[in-house]
Design a protein around this motif. Structure first.
Motif, PDB file in Angstrom:
ATOM      1  N   MET A 294       0.773  -1.141  -0.131  1.00  0.00           N
ATOM      2  CA  MET A 294      -0.050   0.030   0.106  1.00  0.00           C
ATOM      3  C   MET A 294       0.870   1.352   0.075  1.00  0.00           C
ATOM      4  O   MET A 294       1.950   1.422   0.661  1.00  0.00           O
ATOM      5  CB  MET A 294      -0.893   0.040   1.390  1.00  0.00           C
ATOM      6  N   ASP A 295       0.447   2.229  -0.770  1.00  0.00           N
ATOM      7  CA  ASP A 295       1.097   3.633  -0.618  1.00  0.00           C
ATOM      8  C   ASP A 295       0.919   4.268   0.491  1.00  0.00           C
ATOM      9  O   ASP A 295       0.043   4.085   1.361  1.00  0.00           O
ATOM     10  CB  ASP A 295       0.701   4.485  -1.922  1.00  0.00           C
ATOM     11  N   LEU A 296       1.790   5.408   0.763  1.00  0.00           N
ATOM     12  CA  LEU A 296       1.682   6.142   2.232  1.00  0.00           C
ATOM     13  C   LEU A 296       0.808   7.329   1.891  1.00  0.00           C
ATOM     14  O   LEU A 296       1.102   7.932   0.894  1.00  0.00           O
ATOM     15  CB  LEU A 296       3.069   6.454   2.521  1.00  0.00           C
ATOM     16  N   SER A 297      -0.078   7.579   2.651  1.00  0.00           N
ATOM     17  CA  SER A 297      -0.709   8.975   2.899  1.00  0.00           C
ATOM     18  C   SER A 297      -0.459   9.630   4.180  1.00  0.00           C
ATOM     19  O   SER A 297      -0.209   8.736   5.143  1.00  0.00           O
ATOM     20  CB  SER A 297      -2.185   8.743   2.727  1.00  0.00           C
ATOM     21  N   LEU A 298      -0.253  10.943   4.245  1.00  0.00           N
ATOM     22  CA  LEU A 298      -0.250  11.568   5.449  1.00  0.00           C
ATOM     23  C   LEU A 298      -1.387  12.334   5.953  1.00  0.00           C
ATOM     24  O   LEU A 298      -2.259  13.120   5.198  1.00  0.00           O
ATOM     25  CB  LEU A 298       0.781  12.813   4.949  1.00  0.00           C
TER      26      LEU A 298
ATOM     27  N   ASP B  45       0.283  10.207  27.569  1.00  0.00           N
ATOM     28  CA  ASP B  45      -0.944  11.147  27.218  1.00  0.00           C
ATOM     29  C   ASP B  45      -1.816  10.091  26.408  1.00  0.00           C
ATOM     30  O   ASP B  45      -1.359   9.821  25.485  1.00  0.00           O
ATOM     31  CB  ASP B  45      -0.639  12.347  26.610  1.00  0.00           C
ATOM     32  N   LEU B  46      -3.179   9.871  26.890  1.00  0.00           N
ATOM     33  CA  LEU B  46      -3.831   9.173  26.361  1.00  0.00           C
ATOM     34  C   LEU B  46      -4.408   9.515  25.094  1.00  0.00           C
ATOM     35  O   LEU B  46      -5.140   8.853  24.105  1.00  0.00           O
ATOM     36  CB  LEU B  46      -5.263   8.644  27.194  1.00  0.00           C
ATOM     37  N   PHE B  47      -4.448  10.801  24.468  1.00  0.00           N
ATOM     38  CA  PHE B  47      -4.713  11.286  23.107  1.00  0.00           C
ATOM     39  C   PHE B  47      -3.667  11.758  22.504  1.00  0.00           C
ATOM     40  O   PHE B  47      -3.649  11.468  21.344  1.00  0.00           O
ATOM     41  CB  PHE B  47      -5.672  12.336  23.495  1.00  0.00           C
ATOM     42  N   ASN B  48      -2.689  12.458  23.136  1.00  0.00           N
ATOM     43  CA  ASN B  48      -1.630  13.083  22.251  1.00  0.00           C
ATOM     44  C   ASN B  48      -0.281  12.346  22.609  1.00  0.00           C
ATOM     45  O   ASN B  48       0.750  13.127  22.486  1.00  0.00           O
ATOM     46  CB  ASN B  48      -1.631  14.488  22.675  1.00  0.00           C
ATOM     47  N   ASP B  49      -0.127  11.037  22.735  1.00  0.00           N
ATOM     48  CA  ASP B  49       1.020  10.638  22.707  1.00  0.00           C
ATOM     49  C   ASP B  49       1.132   9.147  21.943  1.00  0.00           C
ATOM     50  O   ASP B  49       1.606   8.318  22.527  1.00  0.00           O
ATOM     51  CB  ASP B  49       1.557  10.241  24.260  1.00  0.00           C
ATOM     52  N   ARG B  50       0.688   9.400  20.528  1.00  0.00           N
ATOM     53  CA  ARG B  50       0.962   8.225  19.550  1.00  0.00           C
ATOM     54  C   ARG B  50       2.343   7.995  19.267  1.00  0.00           C
ATOM     55  O   ARG B  50       3.242   8.778  19.454  1.00  0.00           O
ATOM     56  CB  ARG B  50       0.139   8.382  18.662  1.00  0.00           C
ATOM     57  N   GLY B  51       2.839   6.504  19.069  1.00  0.00           N
ATOM     58  CA  GLY B  51       3.911   6.299  18.717  1.00  0.00           C
ATOM     59  C   GLY B  51       4.296   6.416  17.117  1.00  0.00           C
ATOM     60  O   GLY B  51       3.136   6.112  16.327  1.00  0.00           O
ATOM     61  N   MET B  52       5.399   6.453  16.721  1.00  0.00           N
ATOM     62  CA  MET B  52       5.759   6.393  15.461  1.00  0.00           C
ATOM     63  C   MET B  52       5.772   4.779  15.127  1.00  0.00           C
ATOM     64  O   MET B  52       6.114   4.138  16.080  1.00  0.00           O
ATOM     65  CB  MET B  52       7.194   6.923  15.072  1.00  0.00           C
ATOM     66  N   MET B  53       5.585   4.482  13.886  1.00  0.00           N
ATOM     67  CA  MET B  53       5.579   3.087  13.679  1.00  0.00           C
ATOM     68  C   MET B  53       6.765   2.329  13.924  1.00  0.00           C
ATOM     69  O   MET B  53       7.965   2.842  13.555  1.00  0.00           O
ATOM     70  CB  MET B  53       5.059   2.965  12.106  1.00  0.00           C
TER      71      MET B  53
ATOM     72  N   LEU C   1       8.605  13.699   8.405  1.00  0.00           N
ATOM     73  CA  LEU C   1       8.178  12.970   6.755  1.00  0.00           C
ATOM     74  C   LEU C   1       9.112  11.851   6.683  1.00  0.00           C
ATOM     75  O   LEU C   1       8.671  10.797   6.165  1.00  0.00           O
ATOM     76  CB  LEU C   1       7.825  14.041   5.883  1.00  0.00           C
ATOM     77  N   ARG C   2      10.439  12.317   6.639  1.00  0.00           N
ATOM     78  CA  ARG C   2      11.278  11.246   6.227  1.00  0.00           C
ATOM     79  C   ARG C   2      11.261  10.061   7.111  1.00  0.00           C
ATOM     80  O   ARG C   2      11.440   8.803   6.706  1.00  0.00           O
ATOM     81  CB  ARG C   2      12.781  11.756   6.549  1.00  0.00           C
ATOM     82  N   THR C   3      10.944  10.067   8.292  1.00  0.00           N
ATOM     83  CA  THR C   3      10.853   8.978   9.575  1.00  0.00           C
ATOM     84  C   THR C   3       9.391   8.193   9.087  1.00  0.00           C
ATOM     85  O   THR C   3       9.466   6.969   8.993  1.00  0.00           O
ATOM     86  CB  THR C   3      10.805   9.401  10.917  1.00  0.00           C
ATOM     87  N   CYS C   4       8.306   8.905   8.948  1.00  0.00           N
ATOM     88  CA  CYS C   4       7.142   8.217   8.488  1.00  0.00           C
ATOM     89  C   CYS C   4       7.644   7.358   7.321  1.00  0.00           C
ATOM     90  O   CYS C   4       6.950   6.187   7.079  1.00  0.00           O
ATOM     91  CB  CYS C   4       6.274   9.304   8.015  1.00  0.00           C
ATOM     92  N   LYS C   5       8.130   7.953   6.010  1.00  0.00           N
ATOM     93  CA  LYS C   5       8.345   7.048   4.949  1.00  0.00           C
ATOM     94  C   LYS C   5       9.126   5.757   5.274  1.00  0.00           C
ATOM     95  O   LYS C   5       8.828   4.809   4.683  1.00  0.00           O
ATOM     96  CB  LYS C   5       8.934   8.037   3.741  1.00  0.00           C
ATOM     97  N   ASP C   6      10.236   6.264   5.875  1.00  0.00           N
ATOM     98  CA  ASP C   6      11.069   5.046   6.348  1.00  0.00           C
ATOM     99  C   ASP C   6      10.375   4.078   7.069  1.00  0.00           C
ATOM    100  O   ASP C   6      10.589   2.949   6.817  1.00  0.00           O
ATOM    101  CB  ASP C   6      12.394   5.453   7.096  1.00  0.00           C
ATOM    102  N   ARG C   7       9.906   4.347   8.124  1.00  0.00           N
ATOM    103  CA  ARG C   7       8.965   3.277   9.033  1.00  0.00           C
ATOM    104  C   ARG C   7       7.695   2.645   8.192  1.00  0.00           C
ATOM    105  O   ARG C   7       7.584   1.341   8.344  1.00  0.00           O
ATOM    106  CB  ARG C   7       8.510   4.045  10.312  1.00  0.00           C
ATOM    107  N   HIS C   8       7.239   3.326   7.353  1.00  0.00           N
ATOM    108  CA  HIS C   8       6.232   2.794   6.645  1.00  0.00           C
ATOM    109  C   HIS C   8       6.704   1.533   5.557  1.00  0.00           C
ATOM    110  O   HIS C   8       6.192   0.468   5.520  1.00  0.00           O
ATOM    111  CB  HIS C   8       5.646   3.698   5.686  1.00  0.00           C
ATOM    112  N   GLU C   9       7.822   1.759   4.989  1.00  0.00           N
ATOM    113  CA  GLU C   9       8.652   0.610   4.504  1.00  0.00           C
ATOM    114  C   GLU C   9       9.143  -0.293   5.025  1.00  0.00           C
ATOM    115  O   GLU C   9       9.122  -1.484   4.432  1.00  0.00           O
ATOM    116  CB  GLU C   9       9.856   1.492   3.519  1.00  0.00           C
ATOM    117  N   ARG C  10       9.683  -0.152   6.582  1.00  0.00           N
ATOM    118  CA  ARG C  10      10.184  -1.268   7.115  1.00  0.00           C
ATOM    119  C   ARG C  10       9.589  -1.759   8.206  1.00  0.00           C
ATOM    120  O   ARG C  10       9.928  -2.962   8.417  1.00  0.00           O
ATOM    121  CB  ARG C  10      11.566  -0.477   8.058  1.00  0.00           C
ATOM    122  N   CYS C  11       8.355  -1.215   8.692  1.00  0.00           N
ATOM    123  CA  CYS C  11       7.672  -1.770   9.791  1.00  0.00           C
ATOM    124  C   CYS C  11       6.188  -1.942   9.496  1.00  0.00           C
ATOM    125  O   CYS C  11       5.484  -2.467  10.533  1.00  0.00           O
ATOM    126  CB  CYS C  11       7.845  -0.592  11.029  1.00  0.00           C
ATOM    127  N   CYS C  12       5.787  -1.698   8.373  1.00  0.00           N
ATOM    128  CA  CYS C  12       4.334  -1.841   8.268  1.00  0.00           C
ATOM    129  C   CYS C  12       3.825  -2.657   7.323  1.00  0.00           C
ATOM    130  O   CYS C  12       2.902  -3.013   6.845  1.00  0.00           O
ATOM    131  CB  CYS C  12       3.691  -0.461   7.707  1.00  0.00           C
TER     132      CYS C  12
END
Length: 262
Positions: free
Chosen positions: A1-5, A201-209, A251-262
């Protein structure tokens, strides 16, 4: 799947025009903007910039909040905005219990009734409505808390209603695999991030993939097996971390983690 922001991911650093440019520069092909950002830039300008930069709109955030006083007018405007942008779905965060309320069943019945009231206009505009279940800890924001509950609403409401699967909200559910399979043909969005072991924080502490405990490849396999062929949309609310970083790094990290972790 392609990545969307999903533009919540860098909402504290950039305006929407900068986000659109950033996606194009980093080779991220999809974007899912929030309505306040679209309003600030202008609806027609947003559409023009997306087209100019070759971006696919993967959703519009958000409609819903059906307990608000002006819920109907706001949702009808949201449907029109999604139509103009060519969004494949309007994401619904359905709203939670009113202050002092205790009756979840009545709240969920109200949600169903409200969606039914706007559904004819959504169908007319060709804009599917995507119910996004939120984690039970956020029941005051959304009283639909499992994918099973969201799909029950889809069954009751019929054509033009589907679901958005956000891993942050549903990864814990022991029924998740079966409910994703049940959602074949009705999964309108797939949102990714990670659940940090020591959430601050239960709302504003999501992790990077890749930084947390969610088995993203497994959930992706279930979603793909259910026929979903759209984008993986990264959506990270991170007051204490990623919102403080340089947005190009994010954004660089999002793209890298999308490719490696998802």
């Amino acid at each position: 799947m392609d990545l969307s922001l999903n533009t919540a991911t860098v909402r504290k650093q950039w305006n929407l025009a900068q986000m659109i440019d950033g996606c194009a520069r980093h080779g991220i092909r999809g974007i899912s903007p929030w309505r306040d950002q679209v309003a600030a830039l202008g609806l027609r300008k947003t559409g023009a910039l997306n087209k100019e930069h070759g971006l696919t709109v993967t959703g519009l955030c958000r409609g819903g909040f059906f307990a608000e006083k002006n819920w109907k007018d706001d949702n009808l405007r949201a449907i029109e905005e999604a139509h103009v942008l060519g969004a494949p779905a309007l994401i619904l965060v359905v709203g939670g219990m009113a202050p002092g309320a205790r009756d979840l069943s009545s709240c969920r019945k109200q949600i169903q009734d409200c969606i039914a009231e706007i559904l004819p206009e959504a169908r007319k505009a060709g804009v599917p409505l995507a119910i996004e279940p939120l984690h039970p800890m956020q029941v005051t924001r959304a009283a639909v808390n499992t994918l099973e509950q969201a799909l029950d609403l889809c069954d009751a409401l019929g054509e033009g209603v589907g679901v958005a699967v956000d891993v942050y909200h549903v990864w814990w559910d022991p029924k998740l695999a079966g409910q994703i399979a049940r959602g074949r043909g009705r999964i309108l969005g797939y949102h990714i991030c990670d659940w940090l072991p020591a959430t601050r924080d239960l709302f504003n502490d999501r992790g990077m993939m890749g930084d947390g405990v969610i088995d993203l490849p497994l959930i992706r396999s279930w979603v793909e097996a259910a026929g979903y062929q759209g984008f993986q949309e990264v959506e990270i609310f991170s007051e204490l971390d990623w919102w403080r970083r340089d947005p190009d790094e994010v954004l660089r990290t999002c793209k890298d983690r999308h490719e490696r972790c998802c």
